[in-house]
Design a protein around this motif. Structure first.
Motif: not given
Length: 167
Positions: A127-129, A120-122, A114-117, A74-76
């Motif tokens: 910023l995404i919004q 981290t994305a959550f 892409l390819t980020q954890n 899950e961490e990966k």
């Protein structure tokens, strides 16, 4: 009336004595056989209880290992795909090509995820919004903004948006 003498009914006495002795012997045999069966069954139950305890311990070990592996996996987990879906494009009567261009342009804006954890994305969801909602898109000589309705973070980042006229 006279009581018959005791010695005249010896056959009956032997019969009753034989029945009593037979009943006693059969009762002893029954107790012996039943005791042997119960001893065998109690030994079998004890062995099964020990096996059950061993299996429970083994199951706990397996569950701990699986939980540990799941936690590591899950961490990966990383984001492998990004999907942007416009929900209300029919309202503005946009053709599928324009909808596709707007979706692809929004994907390009957040392609760095892409390819980020996933964690981290959550954490960077604000910023995404802001990245998606602050950009204007042009289609058919009109300007549109996207409004995020739902974001789902998993190996596929799914973002559902709605179109709005730019003011």
């Amino acid at each position: 009336m006279r009581i018959p003498s005791y010695h005249q009914f010896q056959e009956w006495r032997r019969l009753f004595a034989g029945m009593a002795i037979g009943a006693l012997i059969s009762w002893l045999i029954f107790l012996f056989i039943f005791g042997e069966w119960m001893e065998d069954y109690s030994m079998e139950i004890k062995l099964q209880e020990e096996e059950i305890q061993d299996l429970k311990k083994e199951k706990e070990i397996w569950q701990e290992d699986v939980e540990k592996i799941n936690k590591e996996n899950e961490e990966k987990l990383t984001i492998q795909k990004i999907e942007v879906k416009i929900l209300n494009h029919e309202r503005y009567k946009l053709d599928t090509y324009s909808v596709h261009e707007i979706e692809e342009s929004a994907k390009e804006d957040i392609r760095t995820l892409l390819t980020q954890n996933i964690e981290t994305a959550f954490k960077s969801r604000d910023l995404i919004q802001r990245t998606i909602e602050n950009r204007t898109f042009k289609a058919h000589e009109k300007r549109y903004r996207l409004k995020i309705k739902e974001i789902v973070f998993y190996t596929t980042l799914t973002i559902q948006v709605e179109l709005q006229f730019d003011k």
